[in-house]
Design a protein around this motif. Structure first.
Motif, mmCIF file in Angstrom:
data_model
loop_
_atom_site.group_PDB
_atom_site.id
_atom_site.type_symbol
_atom_site.label_atom_id
_atom_site.label_comp_id
_atom_site.label_asym_id
_atom_site.label_seq_id
_atom_site.Cartn_x
_atom_site.Cartn_y
_atom_site.Cartn_z
ATOM 1 N N ARG A 85 0.667 -1.234 -0.036
ATOM 2 C CA ARG A 85 -0.045 -0.046 0.026
ATOM 3 C C ARG A 85 0.818 1.373 -0.047
ATOM 4 O O ARG A 85 0.607 2.328 -0.689
ATOM 5 C CB ARG A 85 -0.866 0.065 1.396
ATOM 6 C CG ARG A 85 -1.930 -0.853 0.944
ATOM 7 C CD ARG A 85 -3.342 0.024 0.408
ATOM 8 N NE ARG A 85 -4.420 -0.830 -0.233
ATOM 9 C CZ ARG A 85 -5.687 -1.117 0.635
ATOM 10 N NH1 ARG A 85 -5.332 -0.899 1.733
ATOM 11 N NH2 ARG A 85 -6.384 -1.773 0.121
ATOM 12 N N LYS A 86 1.884 1.312 0.716
ATOM 13 C CA LYS A 86 2.712 2.309 0.995
ATOM 14 C C LYS A 86 3.595 2.516 -0.626
ATOM 15 O O LYS A 86 3.396 3.893 -0.917
ATOM 16 C CB LYS A 86 3.899 2.177 2.169
ATOM 17 C CG LYS A 86 4.392 3.285 2.627
ATOM 18 C CD LYS A 86 3.832 4.296 3.552
ATOM 19 C CE LYS A 86 4.222 4.650 4.784
ATOM 20 N NZ LYS A 86 3.506 5.510 5.367
ATOM 21 N N TYR A 87 3.903 1.648 -0.986
ATOM 22 C CA TYR A 87 4.672 1.586 -2.245
ATOM 23 C C TYR A 87 3.586 2.303 -3.301
ATOM 24 O O TYR A 87 4.229 3.008 -4.307
ATOM 25 C CB TYR A 87 5.027 0.386 -2.916
ATOM 26 C CG TYR A 87 5.407 -0.036 -3.923
ATOM 27 C CD1 TYR A 87 6.935 0.296 -4.260
ATOM 28 C CD2 TYR A 87 4.797 -0.198 -5.192
ATOM 29 C CE1 TYR A 87 7.448 0.179 -5.720
ATOM 30 C CE2 TYR A 87 5.521 -0.526 -6.502
ATOM 31 C CZ TYR A 87 6.806 -0.271 -6.702
ATOM 32 O OH TYR A 87 7.156 -0.166 -7.934
ATOM 33 N N ARG A 122 -5.208 -0.759 -4.952
ATOM 34 C CA ARG A 122 -5.888 -1.994 -5.218
ATOM 35 C C ARG A 122 -5.081 -3.198 -5.079
ATOM 36 O O ARG A 122 -4.029 -3.194 -5.297
ATOM 37 C CB ARG A 122 -6.379 -2.202 -6.719
ATOM 38 C CG ARG A 122 -7.434 -1.212 -7.038
ATOM 39 C CD ARG A 122 -8.085 -1.166 -8.456
ATOM 40 N NE ARG A 122 -8.750 -2.360 -8.913
ATOM 41 C CZ ARG A 122 -8.751 -3.221 -10.018
ATOM 42 N NH1 ARG A 122 -7.901 -2.748 -10.794
ATOM 43 N NH2 ARG A 122 -9.257 -4.279 -10.384
ATOM 44 N N ILE A 123 -5.588 -4.240 -4.262
ATOM 45 C CA ILE A 123 -4.950 -5.548 -3.910
ATOM 46 C C ILE A 123 -5.913 -6.595 -4.403
ATOM 47 O O ILE A 123 -6.959 -6.760 -4.258
ATOM 48 C CB ILE A 123 -4.649 -5.759 -2.414
ATOM 49 C CG1 ILE A 123 -3.709 -4.632 -1.954
ATOM 50 C CG2 ILE A 123 -4.108 -7.088 -2.153
ATOM 51 C CD1 ILE A 123 -3.564 -4.346 -0.408
ATOM 52 N N CYS A 183 -2.064 -2.044 -6.518
ATOM 53 C CA CYS A 183 -0.538 -2.125 -5.909
ATOM 54 C C CYS A 183 0.220 -3.419 -5.833
ATOM 55 O O CYS A 183 1.377 -3.416 -5.664
ATOM 56 C CB CYS A 183 -0.529 -1.271 -4.708
ATOM 57 S SG CYS A 183 -1.644 -1.749 -3.526
ATOM 58 N N ALA A 184 -0.683 -4.163 -5.563
ATOM 59 C CA ALA A 184 -0.298 -5.748 -5.334
ATOM 60 C C ALA A 184 -1.193 -6.898 -5.881
ATOM 61 O O ALA A 184 -2.537 -6.631 -5.764
ATOM 62 C CB ALA A 184 0.314 -6.005 -3.900
ATOM 63 N N VAL A 185 -0.314 -7.801 -6.297
ATOM 64 C CA VAL A 185 -1.373 -9.236 -6.618
ATOM 65 C C VAL A 185 -0.584 -10.021 -5.496
ATOM 66 O O VAL A 185 0.649 -10.190 -5.322
ATOM 67 C CB VAL A 185 -1.076 -9.861 -7.922
ATOM 68 C CG1 VAL A 185 -1.732 -11.157 -8.107
ATOM 69 C CG2 VAL A 185 -1.468 -8.865 -8.884
ATOM 70 N N ASP A 245 3.256 -2.111 -12.842
ATOM 71 C CA ASP A 245 3.807 -1.684 -11.761
ATOM 72 C C ASP A 245 3.164 -2.104 -10.502
ATOM 73 O O ASP A 245 3.233 -1.045 -9.599
ATOM 74 C CB ASP A 245 4.351 -0.308 -11.780
ATOM 75 C CG ASP A 245 5.240 0.263 -10.789
ATOM 76 O OD1 ASP A 245 6.034 -0.642 -10.288
ATOM 77 O OD2 ASP A 245 5.190 1.774 -10.373
ATOM 78 N N ALA A 246 2.598 -3.320 -10.333
ATOM 79 C CA ALA A 246 2.155 -3.810 -9.100
ATOM 80 C C ALA A 246 3.326 -4.730 -8.441
ATOM 81 O O ALA A 246 3.903 -5.408 -9.209
ATOM 82 C CB ALA A 246 1.010 -4.688 -9.517
ATOM 83 N N LEU A 247 3.046 -4.663 -7.228
ATOM 84 C CA LEU A 247 4.203 -5.734 -6.518
ATOM 85 C C LEU A 247 3.499 -7.218 -6.480
ATOM 86 O O LEU A 247 2.324 -7.152 -6.208
ATOM 87 C CB LEU A 247 4.356 -5.223 -4.997
ATOM 88 C CG LEU A 247 4.954 -3.839 -4.944
ATOM 89 C CD1 LEU A 247 5.432 -3.492 -3.347
ATOM 90 C CD2 LEU A 247 6.306 -3.764 -5.662
#
Ligand SMILES: *Cc1c(COP(=O)(O)O)cnc(C)c1O
Length: 396
Positions: free
Chosen positions: A117-119, A129-130, A184-186, A216-218
């Protein structure tokens, strides 16, 4: 206390959130445990994939005892030799650059989700979004039960944290349709554990990696169950040849002492500034002594290659049983020493039938017999487990 006293007292005072078996365990050795009646069992659950070195491993017991006599806990206001050593060794075996230690799997994933989230929101306040997978399991804190793609873990806890969405596991089209630059992440388990031991197709994770790079999602791999040798590699990402941006771990890493955490590459080392994340207990000397001993023993005893060999052997023997009872067993799945046998009807009886014959197994999602024994289980023990399961399936 007598056996029944123990059970009655626990039932009276402990919060009734667990469905327990009527067994009072007392001690263990290798992959074997004994109950208070002196009955011996081969343990194919290992404290839910936790006791990687089995029970009473001399090296681990000595390391914990010696550390306990020196310094059980200080705080992260100070450095300790054992924390520095454990962090270095963890980074070496995991192929990551930086590690943070916490105390459980849920806490490991909380940290990973916070970092993601911070990233994301550092770049764009809408990049929050996750995406996680249906049938996943990521823990029982508010964020991690929200990340868990199984609604029954979430019932009664609304309103849930926002920004979580779910896609079918092992379906790259489903992920492709939902991805954009607000993600932001998967977060995925590279092999789903609690959800029924699901191994994805060989190219799925690489395609997920490519989509994460594109937007550019982690990519977070929750290796809490698959990590630390369980699948015949230090981490399953190495078998898959797909490196995550955040690797979470817990269960097996402390060999039974409660430890979890996450690890990242150097490029993410400064997403958290001092004070953005932390914890009182994480990385404490006693826990670090157990992590260091567990990882060192896995290295020194060549346990990873034994897991490959014994896991392959175990699975092939279980496949023979599946061929014998095709009307009862749909499929045998897994890698290394995480193996699932999907049955055609509810499998809970299997647990009791196996227990009567001295084997501890577990059933997840109602119809998957899950085998996650200590990594040190011997071929002789595997043979005993297989012959018991053969008899159990004949009865079932
Ligand atoms: C067990 C597990 C967790 C939760 O770990 P706890 O230590 O119970 O909080 C999270 N993710 C996966 C994949 C797990 O298997």
């Amino acid at each position: 206390m007598e056996r029944q006293d123990i059970i009655d007292t626990a039932e009276k005072y402990y919060l009734p959130v667990f469905k327990r078996l009527p067994l009072v365990l007392d001690h263990g050795q290798g992959a074997h445990v004994w109950d208070t009646n002196g009955r011996e069992y081969i343990d194919c659950l290992a404290g839910i994939a936790v006791n990687s070195l089995g029970y009473n491993h001399h090296f681990q017991v000595k390391a914990i005892a010696e550390q306990a006599a020196k310094l059980i806990h200080c705080s992260n206001f100070f450095y300790t030799d054992i924390q520095a050593k454990a962090a270095k060794l963890f980074c070496e075996v995991s192929g990551m650059d930086r590690v943070f230690f916490a105390n459980s799997g849920a806490e490991a994933n909380e940290g990973a989700l916070k970092l993601a989230r911070k990233y994301g929101t550092n770049k764009n306040p809408d990049k929050f979004r996750i995406i996680t997978a249906k049938m996943s399991f990521h823990g029982r804190t508010m964020a991690t039960l929200t990340a868990t793609g199984q609604p029954h873990y979430q019932e009664g806890y609304a309103p849930l944290p926002q920004g979580y969405e779910y896609v079918e596991f092992d379906n790259i089209n489903a992920l492709e349709q939902i991805m954009d630059d607000k993600v932001c992440a998967v977060m995925l388990e590279p092999i789903q554990g609690e959800g029924g031991v699901h191994v994805p197709h060989h190219d799925y994770l690489a395609k997920v990696r490519a989509l994460c790079d594109k937007f550019d999602a982690l990519l977070i791999f929750d290796e809490i169950q698959t990590g630390v040798g369980r699948t015949g590699a230090w981490f399953e990402y190495m078998n898959a040849k797909v490196k995550p941006d955040i690797l979470t771990f817990a269960k097996g890493v402390g060999g039974g002492i409660p430890v979890g955490g996450f690890a990242i590459p150097e490029k993410l080392a400064n997403v958290f500034k001092p004070g953005d994340h932390g914890g009182t207990f994480g990385g404490n000397p006693l826990a670090m002594a157990s992590v260091y001993a567990t990882l060192s023993a896995i290295q020194a005893e060549g346990i990873i290659s034994k897991v490959q060999e014994n896991g392959f052997y175990f699975k092939s023997k279980l496949e023979e049983i599946a061929l014998k009872y095709p009307e009862k067993i749909l499929e045998v799945r897994g890698r290394g020493l995480i193996i699932g046998m999907e049955t055609t009807k509810p499998a809970t009886d299997i647990v009791n039938l196996a227990l009567e014959q001295g084997i501890i197994v577990n059933v997840t999602v109602g119809n998957v017999v899950r085998l996650v024994p200590p990594l040190v289980i011997t071929k002789a023990d595997i043979d005993k487990v297989v012959s018991v399961l053969d008899r159990v399936f004949a009865q079932f």
